[in-house]
Design a protein around this motif. Structure first.
Motif, PDB file in Angstrom:
ATOM      1  N   SER A   1       2.816   3.178   6.294  1.00 12.86           N
ATOM      2  CA  SER A   1       1.455   3.296   6.817  1.00 12.86           C
ATOM      3  C   SER A   1       1.413   3.680   8.295  1.00 12.86           C
TER       4      SER A   1
ATOM      5  N   LYS B   1      -2.082  -2.313   1.097  1.00 14.36           N
ATOM      6  CA  LYS B   1      -0.835  -1.581   1.288  1.00 14.36           C
ATOM      7  C   LYS B   1       0.132  -2.518   1.998  1.00 14.36           C
TER       8      LYS B   1
ATOM      9  N   LEU C   1      -4.780   5.347   0.621  1.00 14.37           N
ATOM     10  CA  LEU C   1      -3.661   4.428   0.844  1.00 14.37           C
ATOM     11  C   LEU C   1      -2.382   4.945   0.187  1.00 14.37           C
TER      12      LEU C   1
ATOM     13  N   ALA D   1      -2.721  -1.961   5.545  1.00 13.47           N
ATOM     14  CA  ALA D   1      -4.011  -1.305   5.382  1.00 13.47           C
ATOM     15  C   ALA D   1      -4.705  -1.900   4.175  1.00 13.47           C
TER      16      ALA D   1
ATOM     17  N   ARG E   1       1.562   9.344   1.197  1.00 10.05           N
ATOM     18  CA  ARG E   1       2.779   9.031   1.959  1.00 10.05           C
ATOM     19  C   ARG E   1       3.343  10.312   2.534  1.00 10.05           C
TER      20      ARG E   1
ATOM     21  N   GLU F   1       6.674  10.263   7.479  1.00  8.04           N
ATOM     22  CA  GLU F   1       6.452   8.848   7.737  1.00  8.04           C
ATOM     23  C   GLU F   1       7.747   8.057   7.561  1.00  8.04           C
TER      24      GLU F   1
END
Lengths: 452, 365
Positions: free
Chosen positions: B149, B49, B138, B32, B141, B145
Motif C-alpha cells: 500500500s 488491506k 485496494l 488502508a 498493486r 510497489e
C-alpha cells in the motif's frame, strides 16, 4: 643553628626500641680521629649511594666534628626535629638519623622507586600532549608547575591514612578559586579518618558523602593538561602520591563531556565534537528504552515502513522485546568487561568472538532481530564517546533505569524518567556549585582558559 | 515539602494511562480501509488491506492480505474480521480510507464520523473516493510497489509524486469542511485501472453529504493552482500560431471579495506565475520579446480557464474554496453575515488577472 635535642623525647634507644623487628634497620657507628657519629636508617627506603657519597665520605675528609655538622646542615632536606613521632616518621620515609655528639640530625636520603612519565592510556587524544601523571607526587607537581607558572598557584600538603601515610597535595589558583569550596574541602579532608588510602576513587568517595549518587561529581583524570585547564577555571586539584591520578573539583555535568581535544581543534570542529558526544549520550541512554516503547507500546510513532521492517525482523523472536534488548545489552556488557580484563594479546579475540559470531549467529538463529543488533552496537559505540571513564560507566548503568521504565510503562514511563532525570540533575550540587549548569564560569570571556 | 510535591507529581504522572503492552510482531497493520455499499440496503462492505511483514529484508516481495466483510455497520464488520486473522488488527498506521463511489454519491457523513470518532485512527489519514469500487482500488498493486500500500500513501501524501492533478484531503480537513459554514468539502478520486495501475487526476466536489460534481483533470489542475502555492505543472500558451508549454516554477494566487455599495459583489483573483518555457511546436529561436508575448498569451488562456472553472463552480452552488468563510471572517455582522453571503453568492461576478512571467526560454543559443 643547631638545636639542643631533648633527650627525654628522642633517644637512640627509644627509637631502636620502636623499630624493633625491622630486619632492614641498619645501626652503625663511624669512628674518625676527631670523634664518632651514629648512623641509623632503614635500608629499603634509604638510598645507599646518597648515603655513602654525601654522608660517609665527607665524614672522613673533615677536620673536626663541628665542621661536619655544619656541612650536613647545608643540605636542603636535612631536618632537626624534636618530637618522637616525627622522628619515626622521617626514618620510615627514608631519612637517615645522624647522631653527632649529643644532637640528632635527619638527613634526606629517600630512595624513590619511580615509574617514568608514561603516555596517557585512558584519556588519549589524537593531537596534543600525551604525558600522563606518574605515581610520584614530586614529578606530578613538577609537571603541573611547568604548565602553570604563576605565583598564584598555591599548594597545601597533608598526610592522610594512619597506616599508609599517603601524601596529599591540594593545588589551587588563589586568585580564581572559590574560597567556600576550599573551606569545605579542607574541613572534609581534616575529618577524614582512614587507615589506607591508595586510590583516587577512595578519596573521591570520602569527599562526597551521598552513597546513592550515580553521577560523579569530581573528575578523576590522568592528564596534567586537564588539571592545569581546570586550575585556570578556578577549581581545586587534589593529587595523591602513588596513584597516578588527580581529582578535580567541583566538577559539573558539562565538564565530563569536555575532551582536551576540543581546544586543540578549530572552534567549530570542537563544538561539533562536543555535540557528537551529547548526541551519543542521549542515544546510549534512550535508544534501548525507545526501541522497547516503539515495538511494544506505540508503533504508530514511527513510519509505517520502519514499523513493518521491525515487525519483520522480530517475526522469529520468541521473547518480548524488552527481554530481547536486555539479553543483548547484558551480552554487550559482558563483552566490554571481558575485553577489558583479557591480556592485551588475546583481547581482540573477545571482540571477534563476541561481536561477529555472537551477533551473526543470534540473528541467524532467530533469537534477536537484525535491527536489535544495530541498536545494541549503536548503544555500545556511543557510550564510548564520553571522554571520562567514570561518567561513561554511570551512563552505562543509568540506561537500564530507562529501559525498565519503558518495559513496564511504555512511552509514559520514558517521559516520567526523563523528567525525573532532569530534576535529579538540577537538584545536584557539586561543592555548592549547581551540577547541571551549562558552563562552569559565568562570564567566559573574562578569564582566560575558560573557553569551552 | 518539595520532595513530597515531587513525589506526588511523579505518582500522578505514572497514573496516566499509556498504551497496552502488545509486541509489534503480534500486531497486523491495516494500511488502508475500503468502504463500499453492501448488498443489503444500508449495509456496508468493508475491506481491509493488511500488510504482512517479511523476515528477510533482502528479498523484496510485498505481501498483502485483503479481508472483506459485509455488515450493517462498520464496527461490527471490523470486529468480525478480527476473528479471521491470528494477530491483533492495528489501525494506527492506516493511512487511507477509500470510499466507494456509490457510498460517496449517497452519504459520506456516516463513514467520516466513524473515522474521526475512532480513537486509534489518526486524524491525518487520507480520504478518497474509489472508482468503480473501493475494493478494486485496494486490490491495485503497482509493479513498483515494494511495501504494501506504499504507492497509495506516497501518491496521496505528496512525498512521492508531485502530480499537479492530485490533491489530498485529511480526515480532520474533511470533517472541518463539512461542519464549517461557508466551505464545502472536496475529495480526490482514485480510479483503478486493472490490477497494476491506478489513476488519480480528478476531484469530486461535495456538498455536506454527497458528490455534487466531478471536475475534469484540467479543471482539477486549475483548482490546485488556485488552492495552493507553488503548484508544479505545465500550462499552455498559443502565440502567433505556435503552441508553447511553460513550466510553473513558482505560482501564487490570491483573491479579494469586493462588495461595493452599488453594483455587484465581485471576487477578484490575482494569479502570479513565474515560469520557464518547456516546449515549443516550432524550432524557431525564442527571443526575449517573444517570451513576453508568450507570457501575455499564456496569461490570457489561463484567465479564460480559471474564469470558466469559477463560473462552473458557482453554477453548482458549491463553495470548495471557502469564499463564504473568507467573507464571514472579514465581516462583523455575526448574526446575519452568512445569510447575506448566501444572497450574494448566486450573483457573484469574477475578475481574474493572471500575471505570467516567463523568464527563460530553456535554451542558450
Amino acid at each position: 643553628m643547631s638545636v639542643q635535642q631533648d633527650k627525654h623525647n628522642v633517644s637512640l634507644e627509644w627509637i631502636k626500641d620502636q623499630l624493633n623487628g625491622f630486619a632492614d634497620l641498619i645501626d652503625r657507628t663511624l669512628v674518625a680521629p676527631f670523634g664518632q657519629i651514629d648512623l641509623l636508617y632503614i635500608k629499603s627506603v634509604a638510598d645507599g649511594q646518597i648515603l655513602s657519597r654525601n654522608v660517609i665520605t665527607p665524614f672522613y675528609e673533615m677536620e673536626n666534628i663541628n665542621a661536619y655538622h655544619n656541612y650536613i646542615l647545608t643540605y636542603p632536606g636535612t631536618e632537626e626535629e624534636t618530637t618522637r613521632e616525627k622522628a619515626i616518621e622521617l626514618l620510615l620515609s627514608g631519612y637517615i638519623l645522624l647522631g653527632l655528639n649529643d644532637t640528632f640530625c635527619f638527613f634526606d636520603a629517600m630512595n624513590r622507586e619511580i615509574s617514568g612519565v608514561n603516555e596517557t592510556s585512558a584519556e588519549s587524544i589524537s593531537q596534543g600532549p600525551s604525558d600522563a601523571l606518574t605515581e610520584d607526587i614530586a614529578i606530578n607537581l613538577n609537571m603541573i608547575r611547568r604548565r602553570y607558572q604563576s605565583t598564584n598557584l598555591k599548594m597545601e600538603t597533608m598526610v592522610i591514612g594512619d597506616v599508609s601515610k599517603t601524601k596529599v597535595a591540594i593545588l589551587y589558583d588563589i586568585s580564581r578559586v572559590d574560597p567556600n569550596v576550599l573551606a569545605e574541602l579542607r574541613e572534609k579532608m581534616n575529618t577524614l579518618k582512614v587507615d589506607i588510602l591508595q586510590a583516587m576513587g577512595e578519596l573521591e568517595k570520602f569527599l562526597s558523602s551521598d552513597s546513592l549518587r550515580i553521577l560523579p561529581k569530581s573528575i578523576v583524570t590522568e592528564r596534567p593538561d586537564r588539571v592545569v585547564f581546570n586550575l585556570s577555571e578556578g577549581k581545586v586539584a587534589i593529587m595523591l602520591d602513588t596513584t597516578g591520578y588527580a581529582i578535580v573539583l567541583p566538577s559539573i555535568f558539562n565538564d565530563f563531556f569536555t575532551s582536551m581535544d576540543d581546544k586543540i581543534q578549530l572552534p567549530i570542529v570542537g563544538r561539533f565534537l562536543k555535540l557528537l558526544r551529547i548526541i551519543g549520550v542521549c542515544m546510549t541512554l534512550w535508544l534501548p528504552a525507545i526501541y522497547v516503547t516503539l515495538t511494544a507500546y506505540n508503533p504508530e510513532i514511527i513510519r509505517v515502513q520502519v514499523a513493518l521492517l521491525i515487525s519483520g525482523s522480530r517475526a522469529t523472536v520468541p521473547y518480548p522485546s524488552f527481554v530481547e534488548v536486555l539479553l543483548m545489552l547484558m551480552m554487550m556488557e559482558f563483552l566490554t568487561e571481558a575485553s577489558l580484563r583479557l591480556p592485551k594479546a588475546i583481547g581482540p579475540t573477545a571482540t571477534t568472538v563476541g561481536g561477529l559470531i555472537l551477533g551473526q549467529a543470534a540473528t541467524a538463529a532467530g533469537l534477536v532481530g537484525n535491527i536489535m543488533i544495530i541498536l545494541v552496537s549503536a548503544v555500545a559505540i556511543s557510550n564510548f564517546l564520553i571522554p571520562l571513564n567514570m561518567m561513561s560507566l554511570s551512563i552505562r548503568v543509568l540506561k537500564y533505569i530507562f529501559l525498565f521504565a519503558a518495559a513496564f510503562l511504555g512511552l509514559v514511563g520514558v517521559v516520567v524518567c526523563v523528567v525525573g532525570f532532569a530534576m535529579y540533575l538540577c537538584n545536584q550540587r557539586s561543592f555548592g556549585q549547581p551540577y547541571f549548569r551549562l558552563f562552569f564560569l559565568d562570564n567566559l570571556g573574562k578569564k582566560k582558559g575558560g573557553e569551552h | 515539602m518539595r520532595r513530597v510535591l515531587g513525589g506526588i507529581g511523579i505518582t500522578l504522572l505514572l497514573l496516566l494511562s499509556g498504551c497496552d503492552f502488545k509486541e509489534i510482531d503480534l500486531r497486523i497493520f491495516v494500511l488502508a480501509i475500503g468502504v463500499d455499499q453492501g448488498a443489503e440496503e444500508g449495509g456496508f462492505k468493508i475491506s481491509l488491506k493488511l500488510a504482512i511483514p517479511q523476515g528477510d529484508v533482502t528479498k523484496i516481495d510485498e505481501k498483502v492480505q485483503i479481508l472483506t466483510e459485509e455488515s450493517p455497520n462498520i464496527s461490527e464488520a471490523l470486529r468480525r474480521m478480527k476473528s479471521r486473522v491470528e494477530k491483533e488488527l492495528d489501525y494506527s498506521h492506516c493511512k487511507s480510507i477509500v470510499l466507494g463511489e456509490a457510498v460517496a454519491r449517497k452519504d459520506i457523513l456516516h463513514v467520516m464520523d466513524w473515522a474521526v470518532r475512532r480513537r486509534d485512527m489518526q486524524l491525518i489519514l487520507n480520504f478518497a473516493i474509489g472508482r468503480p469500487e473501493a475494493l478494486q482500488v485496494l486490490q491495485v498493486r503497482p509493479e513498483s510497489e515494494r511495501i504494501p500500500s506504499n504507492s497509495l500513501i506516497l501518491a496521496m501524501s505528496g512525498q512521492g509524486t508531485e502530480s499537479p492533478f492530485i490533491s489530498s484531503v485529511y480526515s480532520f480537513q474533511l470533517m472541518r469542511n463539512i461542519y464549517e459554514k461557508g466551505i464545502d468539502p472536496i475529495l480526490p478520486i482514485i480510479e483503478a485501472k486493472g490490477e497494476k495501475e491506478f489513476l488519480i487526476n480528478k476531484i469530486a466536489l461535495l456538498n455536506n453529504e454527497k458528490i455534487k460534481m466531478v471536475l475534469t483533470p484540467n479543471e482539477t489542475r486549475i483548482y490546485n493552482l488556485l488552492s495552493r502555492p507553488n503548484l508544479r505543472t505545465n500550462l499552455p500558451a498559443h502565440s502567433e500560431g505556435v503552441m508553447y508549454q511553460y513550466y510553473t516554477e513558482r505560482s501564487s494566487s490570491h483573491y479579494k471579495i469586493l462588495t461595493p455599495e452599488h453594483g455587484k459583489a465581485t471576487i477578484r483573483y490575482h494569479i502570479k506565475i513565474k515560469g520557464i518555457l518547456e516546449e515549443s511546436s516550432s524550432p524557431d529561436l525564442v527571443t526575449h520579446s517573444m517570451l513576453e508575448k508568450i507570457a501575455v498569451a499564456g496569461g490570457k488562456e489561463l484567465e479564460a480557464d480559471v474564469l470558466a472553472l469559477l463560473t462552473k463552480i458557482q453554477a453548482s452552488g458549491l463553495d470548495p474554496f471557502g469564499w463564504g468563510l473568507h467573507y464571514g471572517a472579514r465581516h462583523f455582522n455575526n448574526d446575519t453575515e452568512m445569510e447575506v453571503w448566501e444572497g450574494l453568492y448566486a450573483g457573484l461576478d469574477f475578475q481574474v488577472k493572471a500575471e505570467v512571467n516567463i523568464k527563460y526560454s530553456g535554451l542558450i543559443q
